[in-house]
Design an enzyme around this catalytic site. Sequence first.
Site, PDB file in Angstrom:
ATOM      1  N   GLU A   7       0.628  -1.220   0.063  1.00 29.63           N
ATOM      2  CA  GLU A   7       0.181   0.084   0.171  1.00 29.63           C
ATOM      3  C   GLU A   7       0.881   1.234  -0.021  1.00 29.63           C
ATOM      4  O   GLU A   7       0.318   2.232   0.507  1.00 29.63           O
ATOM      5  CB  GLU A   7      -0.826  -0.025   1.263  1.00 29.63           C
ATOM      6  N   SER A 133      -6.444  -2.989   1.968  1.00 30.12           N
ATOM      7  CA  SER A 133      -6.847  -2.400   0.697  1.00 30.12           C
ATOM      8  C   SER A 133      -7.302  -3.697  -0.164  1.00 30.12           C
ATOM      9  O   SER A 133      -7.238  -3.455  -1.427  1.00 30.12           O
ATOM     10  CB  SER A 133      -5.881  -1.820   0.195  1.00 30.12           C
ATOM     11  N   TYR A 199      -9.154   2.813  -5.303  1.00 34.63           N
ATOM     12  CA  TYR A 199      -8.105   3.796  -5.455  1.00 34.63           C
ATOM     13  C   TYR A 199      -7.864   4.398  -7.037  1.00 34.63           C
ATOM     14  O   TYR A 199      -7.435   5.346  -7.185  1.00 34.63           O
ATOM     15  CB  TYR A 199      -6.832   3.334  -5.085  1.00 34.63           C
ATOM     16  N   ARG A 238     -11.366   2.916  10.823  1.00 37.86           N
ATOM     17  CA  ARG A 238     -12.523   2.448  10.108  1.00 37.86           C
ATOM     18  C   ARG A 238     -12.980   0.917  10.248  1.00 37.86           C
ATOM     19  O   ARG A 238     -12.236   0.079  10.150  1.00 37.86           O
ATOM     20  CB  ARG A 238     -12.129   2.961   8.673  1.00 37.86           C
ATOM     21  N   ASP A 240     -15.520  -1.950   8.543  1.00 38.62           N
ATOM     22  CA  ASP A 240     -16.239  -2.395   7.329  1.00 38.62           C
ATOM     23  C   ASP A 240     -17.203  -3.413   7.621  1.00 38.62           C
ATOM     24  O   ASP A 240     -16.952  -4.314   8.310  1.00 38.62           O
ATOM     25  CB  ASP A 240     -15.304  -2.603   6.211  1.00 38.62           C
ATOM     26  N   GLU A 253     -13.849  -6.154   8.363  1.00 39.30           N
ATOM     27  CA  GLU A 253     -12.353  -6.037   9.018  1.00 39.30           C
ATOM     28  C   GLU A 253     -12.289  -4.364   9.585  1.00 39.30           C
ATOM     29  O   GLU A 253     -13.345  -3.463   9.504  1.00 39.30           O
ATOM     30  CB  GLU A 253     -11.217  -6.019   7.957  1.00 39.30           C
ATOM     31  N   ASN A 255      -9.705  -1.095  10.034  1.00 42.02           N
ATOM     32  CA  ASN A 255      -8.380  -0.380   9.784  1.00 42.02           C
ATOM     33  C   ASN A 255      -8.175   0.828  10.651  1.00 42.02           C
ATOM     34  O   ASN A 255      -8.850   1.635  11.044  1.00 42.02           O
ATOM     35  CB  ASN A 255      -8.836   0.377   8.312  1.00 42.02           C
ATOM     36  N   GLY A 259      -6.994   5.271   4.695  1.00 37.79           N
ATOM     37  CA  GLY A 259      -6.748   6.116   3.687  1.00 37.79           C
ATOM     38  C   GLY A 259      -7.032   7.508   4.084  1.00 37.79           C
ATOM     39  O   GLY A 259      -8.203   7.677   4.652  1.00 37.79           O
TER      40      GLY A 259
END
Length: 287
Positions: A7, A133, A199, A238, A240, A253, A255, A259
């Site tokens: 990443e 990601s 992305y 974050r 998800d 998951e 984070n 990002g």
Amino acid sequence: MGGNSAEREVSLSSGEAVYNALKNQGINCFKFDWSGDNLDQLWAQKFDKALIVLHGRGGEDGAIQQQLENRQLAYTGSDSSASKQCMNKASTKAIWTKHNLPLADSVTTSVGQIVPEIDFPLPWAVKPILEGSSIGISKVEDKTQLDSALKIAFQYDDTVLIEQWIEGDEYTVSILNGKALPVIQIKVKRGFYDYESKYHSNDTQYLCPCELSNADEQKLQKIAIQAFTAINAKTWGRVDFILDQNNTPYLLEINTVPGMTVHSLVPMAAKAAGLSFDELVLAIIND
């Protein structure tokens, strides 16, 4: 920023955006591109606090956090122990299971091991346990595809998670200083929310308001806070989800260093809550 994980490119973009936000607010700061073996150059500089936007291994798995802790230097986000657990999808699921949080069935397997018996229905998601990601993830719709999917995932990790694939809509809940920000729904044109969709694609849609009822949105926010707290994550992150056709949520998951690019979801959620990008960065660094 930077790092040497898969990443790296995203982290450099995040770092540039965060650096500009700090400069905009008159904060004395500098960028540091960590290449994996140049930390001596960082320790040679004087600073009060490190704002970590290193995504993936090295930055999100507790490694850089441990280095900073060893030197008693302040930094943003979760500590080394929580970061390490959050980066490992299998460890995260084990902790969430103990807290009775909603999860899809899964098994793990490692290089050279016989794959355990899988007693949940197809399709399956095959994913390396230490990548972010959506890197290295495959969808297996027939058992004959499993070997190929494992081969792809093993390029990134020695241990892989095989998880029941839940068909449904993807949602994400950003956490900032103990509060859940507005929920975002993610709609992709191709397959699932993979690296390309995150992305590079301009076709991916991010809906905020997320089109859920107030009750369902609050339910997701509550589960996200529980998931974040259970894993001892701190400051920002974050969580998800996928909601199936019955609106049943499943945690995907967490984070701990999400990002911070123009395509990123935490800044989008912060904006919906009335926070500018600059204000978001300040809230992260001032915790």
